[in-house]
Design a protein around this motif. Structure first.
Motif, PDB file in Angstrom:
ATOM      1  N   SER A   1      49.499  30.920  41.215  1.00  0.00           N
ATOM      2  CA  SER A   1      49.620  31.690  39.981  1.00  0.00           C
ATOM      3  C   SER A   1      49.239  33.147  40.239  1.00  0.00           C
ATOM      4  CB  SER A   1      48.725  31.091  38.885  1.00  0.00           C
ATOM      5  OG  SER A   1      47.368  31.194  39.252  1.00  0.00           O
ATOM      6  N   HIS A   2      49.570  33.995  39.301  1.00  0.00           N
ATOM      7  CA  HIS A   2      49.242  35.422  39.364  1.00  0.00           C
ATOM      8  C   HIS A   2      49.784  36.091  40.633  1.00  0.00           C
ATOM      9  CE1 HIS A   2      46.431  33.736  36.437  1.00  0.00           C
ATOM     10  NE2 HIS A   2      46.436  34.931  35.870  1.00  0.00           N
ATOM     11  N   ASN A   3      50.916  35.600  41.118  1.00  0.00           N
ATOM     12  CA  ASN A   3      51.608  36.199  42.264  1.00  0.00           C
ATOM     13  C   ASN A   3      50.716  36.372  43.483  1.00  0.00           C
ATOM     14  OD1 ASN A   3      53.945  36.350  40.794  1.00  0.00           O
ATOM     15  ND2 ASN A   3      53.600  38.442  40.139  1.00  0.00           N
ATOM     16  N   GLN A   4      49.881  35.356  43.767  1.00  0.00           N
ATOM     17  CA  GLN A   4      49.067  35.485  44.969  1.00  0.00           C
ATOM     18  C   GLN A   4      48.657  34.138  45.559  1.00  0.00           C
ATOM     19  OE1 GLN A   4      45.681  37.848  43.934  1.00  0.00           O
ATOM     20  NE2 GLN A   4      44.855  36.360  42.516  1.00  0.00           N
ATOM     21  N   ILE A   5      48.585  34.143  46.868  1.00  0.00           N
ATOM     22  CA  ILE A   5      48.051  33.032  47.643  1.00  0.00           C
ATOM     23  C   ILE A   5      47.210  33.699  48.731  1.00  0.00           C
ATOM     24  CG2 ILE A   5      50.155  32.913  49.028  1.00  0.00           C
ATOM     25  CD1 ILE A   5      49.668  29.925  49.380  1.00  0.00           C
ATOM     26  N   LEU A   6      45.991  33.230  48.931  1.00  0.00           N
ATOM     27  CA  LEU A   6      45.126  33.943  49.855  1.00  0.00           C
ATOM     28  C   LEU A   6      44.353  33.026  50.775  1.00  0.00           C
ATOM     29  CD1 LEU A   6      41.781  34.426  48.680  1.00  0.00           C
ATOM     30  CD2 LEU A   6      43.293  34.921  46.793  1.00  0.00           C
TER      31      LEU A   6
ATOM     32  N   ARG B   1      40.687  33.341  52.951  1.00  0.00           N
ATOM     33  CA  ARG B   1      39.511  34.201  53.064  1.00  0.00           C
ATOM     34  C   ARG B   1      38.399  33.497  53.833  1.00  0.00           C
ATOM     35  NH1 ARG B   1      38.926  33.705  46.678  1.00  0.00           N
ATOM     36  NH2 ARG B   1      37.820  31.730  46.568  1.00  0.00           N
ATOM     37  N   SER B   2      37.631  34.317  54.548  1.00  0.00           N
ATOM     38  CA  SER B   2      36.473  33.834  55.300  1.00  0.00           C
ATOM     39  C   SER B   2      35.208  34.471  54.731  1.00  0.00           C
ATOM     40  CB  SER B   2      36.620  34.181  56.777  1.00  0.00           C
ATOM     41  OG  SER B   2      35.497  33.711  57.499  1.00  0.00           O
ATOM     42  N   LYS B   3      35.234  34.718  53.447  1.00  0.00           N
ATOM     43  CA  LYS B   3      34.078  35.236  52.727  1.00  0.00           C
ATOM     44  C   LYS B   3      34.287  34.883  51.264  1.00  0.00           C
ATOM     45  CE  LYS B   3      33.956  39.593  53.470  1.00  0.00           C
ATOM     46  NZ  LYS B   3      33.893  41.034  53.580  1.00  0.00           N
ATOM     47  N   PRO B   4      33.246  34.955  50.461  1.00  0.00           N
ATOM     48  CA  PRO B   4      33.400  34.610  49.043  1.00  0.00           C
ATOM     49  C   PRO B   4      34.368  35.557  48.329  1.00  0.00           C
ATOM     50  CG  PRO B   4      31.073  34.660  49.671  1.00  0.00           C
ATOM     51  CD  PRO B   4      31.848  35.223  50.831  1.00  0.00           C
ATOM     52  N   TYR B   5      34.842  35.112  47.160  1.00  0.00           N
ATOM     53  CA  TYR B   5      35.739  35.922  46.345  1.00  0.00           C
ATOM     54  C   TYR B   5      35.160  37.323  46.166  1.00  0.00           C
ATOM     55  CZ  TYR B   5      38.062  37.908  42.320  1.00  0.00           C
ATOM     56  OH  TYR B   5      38.728  38.764  41.492  1.00  0.00           O
ATOM     57  N   SER B   6      36.025  38.320  46.232  1.00  0.00           N
ATOM     58  CA  SER B   6      35.630  39.715  46.027  1.00  0.00           C
ATOM     59  C   SER B   6      36.666  40.395  45.138  1.00  0.00           C
ATOM     60  CB  SER B   6      35.543  40.449  47.366  1.00  0.00           C
ATOM     61  OG  SER B   6      35.456  41.844  47.166  1.00  0.00           O
ATOM     62  N   GLU B   7      36.224  40.878  44.005  1.00  0.00           N
ATOM     63  CA  GLU B   7      37.121  41.625  43.104  1.00  0.00           C
ATOM     64  C   GLU B   7      37.654  42.864  43.815  1.00  0.00           C
ATOM     65  OE1 GLU B   7      39.367  42.372  39.796  1.00  0.00           O
ATOM     66  OE2 GLU B   7      38.077  40.625  40.003  1.00  0.00           O
TER      67      GLU B   7
ATOM     68  N   LEU C   1      38.126  43.436  47.071  1.00  0.00           N
ATOM     69  CA  LEU C   1      39.110  43.124  48.106  1.00  0.00           C
ATOM     70  C   LEU C   1      40.397  42.540  47.534  1.00  0.00           C
ATOM     71  CD1 LEU C   1      36.821  41.582  50.872  1.00  0.00           C
ATOM     72  CD2 LEU C   1      37.686  43.931  50.706  1.00  0.00           C
ATOM     73  N   SER C   2      40.378  42.151  46.269  1.00  0.00           N
ATOM     74  CA  SER C   2      41.543  41.516  45.643  1.00  0.00           C
ATOM     75  C   SER C   2      42.471  42.511  44.941  1.00  0.00           C
ATOM     76  CB  SER C   2      41.074  40.464  44.625  1.00  0.00           C
ATOM     77  OG  SER C   2      40.371  39.437  45.285  1.00  0.00           O
ATOM     78  N   GLN C   3      42.210  43.783  45.076  1.00  0.00           N
ATOM     79  CA  GLN C   3      43.016  44.798  44.406  1.00  0.00           C
ATOM     80  C   GLN C   3      44.283  45.125  45.191  1.00  0.00           C
ATOM     81  OE1 GLN C   3      42.115  45.828  41.259  1.00  0.00           O
ATOM     82  NE2 GLN C   3      40.639  44.187  41.646  1.00  0.00           N
ATOM     83  N   TRP C   4      45.401  45.249  44.448  1.00  0.00           N
ATOM     84  CA  TRP C   4      46.695  45.593  45.030  1.00  0.00           C
ATOM     85  C   TRP C   4      47.025  47.049  44.714  1.00  0.00           C
ATOM     86  CZ3 TRP C   4      50.406  42.030  47.172  1.00  0.00           C
ATOM     87  CH2 TRP C   4      49.985  40.705  47.216  1.00  0.00           C
ATOM     88  N   GLY C   5      47.454  47.800  45.720  1.00  0.00           N
ATOM     89  CA  GLY C   5      47.991  49.138  45.527  1.00  0.00           C
ATOM     90  C   GLY C   5      49.515  49.069  45.527  1.00  0.00           C
TER      91      GLY C   5
ATOM     92  N   ASP D   1      39.079  39.781  57.021  1.00  0.00           N
ATOM     93  CA  ASP D   1      38.658  38.400  56.784  1.00  0.00           C
ATOM     94  C   ASP D   1      39.033  37.909  55.390  1.00  0.00           C
ATOM     95  OD1 ASP D   1      36.941  40.024  55.370  1.00  0.00           O
ATOM     96  OD2 ASP D   1      35.145  39.456  56.491  1.00  0.00           O
ATOM     97  N   TYR D   2      40.023  38.583  54.791  1.00  0.00           N
ATOM     98  CA  TYR D   2      40.403  38.307  53.402  1.00  0.00           C
ATOM     99  C   TYR D   2      41.831  38.801  53.235  1.00  0.00           C
ATOM    100  CZ  TYR D   2      39.064  37.964  48.375  1.00  0.00           C
ATOM    101  OH  TYR D   2      38.909  37.613  47.045  1.00  0.00           O
ATOM    102  N   VAL D   3      42.797  37.903  53.231  1.00  0.00           N
ATOM    103  CA  VAL D   3      44.203  38.312  53.141  1.00  0.00           C
ATOM    104  C   VAL D   3      44.866  37.651  51.934  1.00  0.00           C
ATOM    105  CG1 VAL D   3      44.502  38.892  55.567  1.00  0.00           C
ATOM    106  CG2 VAL D   3      44.898  36.560  54.837  1.00  0.00           C
ATOM    107  N   ILE D   4      45.652  38.436  51.232  1.00  0.00           N
ATOM    108  CA  ILE D   4      46.359  37.960  50.045  1.00  0.00           C
ATOM    109  C   ILE D   4      47.842  38.207  50.263  1.00  0.00           C
ATOM    110  CG2 ILE D   4      46.568  38.097  47.530  1.00  0.00           C
ATOM    111  CD1 ILE D   4      43.877  39.648  47.555  1.00  0.00           C
TER     112      ILE D   4
END
Length: 160
Positions: free
Chosen positions: A14-19, A21-27, A29-33, A46-49
């Motif tokens: 959902s929300h156009n993303q699949i990720l 990560r090797s660290k906890p959720y991060s707002e 790091l989750s931002q798209w430009g 260590d966090y790819v979306i």
């Protein structure tokens, strides 16, 4: 395949993303430009979306594999490779905006080349292949695709 080398997850995308990560959720790091949207990925060490491409919320199988080499699925529509670092003390997860699952592969190396494939058979499915690496691979498209990916074109890291 050997134990701890393959895993399949039924993930609500959902929300156009699949990720991954090797660290906890991060707002942060989750931002798209704008460039991230254009290239279909937000890449951190260590966090790819990734953009799953279909827009709706839907369930899809996600195939996770630990391997020594990469063989692309013949049903692949998009393929990207990125460097991916793990942290021994952190849980490695595959997630969407609404669900997360622990990756149970034996990911003991500190660095991997992580291959992301969007495949279409009877239904859309996704593949992540982890290949241990000694040096980080340059993030790039593996094939030309109908969404603007060009074989060999490098992807930018961070929020861009």
């Amino acid at each position: 395949m050997e134990k701890n080398k393959q895993q399949v997850i039924d993930l609500l995308i959902s929300h156009n993303q699949i990720l991954v990560r090797s660290k906890p959720y991060s707002e942060e790091l989750s931002q798209w430009g704008k460039q991230n949207i254009a290239q279909g990925a937000v890449i951190h060490k260590d966090y790819v979306i990734f953009d799953p491409l279909p827009d709706d919320a839907f369930g899809a199988n996600v195939f996770l594999t630990l391997s020594d080499s990469f063989t692309m699925d013949n049903q692949t529509q998009r393929c990207i490779v990125v460097p991916f670092y793990t942290h021994p003390k952190n849980t490695i997860e595959v997630a969407s905006a609404t669900e997360k699952f622990t990756i149970n592969l034996q990911l003991d190396a500190p660095l991997y080349s992580l291959y992301y494939e969007i495949c279409e058979g009877d239904e859309v499915f996704y593949k992540f292949t982890f290949i241990p690496a000694l040096v980080p691979i340059t993030a790039h498209y593996i094939i030309d695709d109908q969404w603007g990916g060009k074989k060999g074109k490098m992807l930018q890291s961070g929020k861009v």
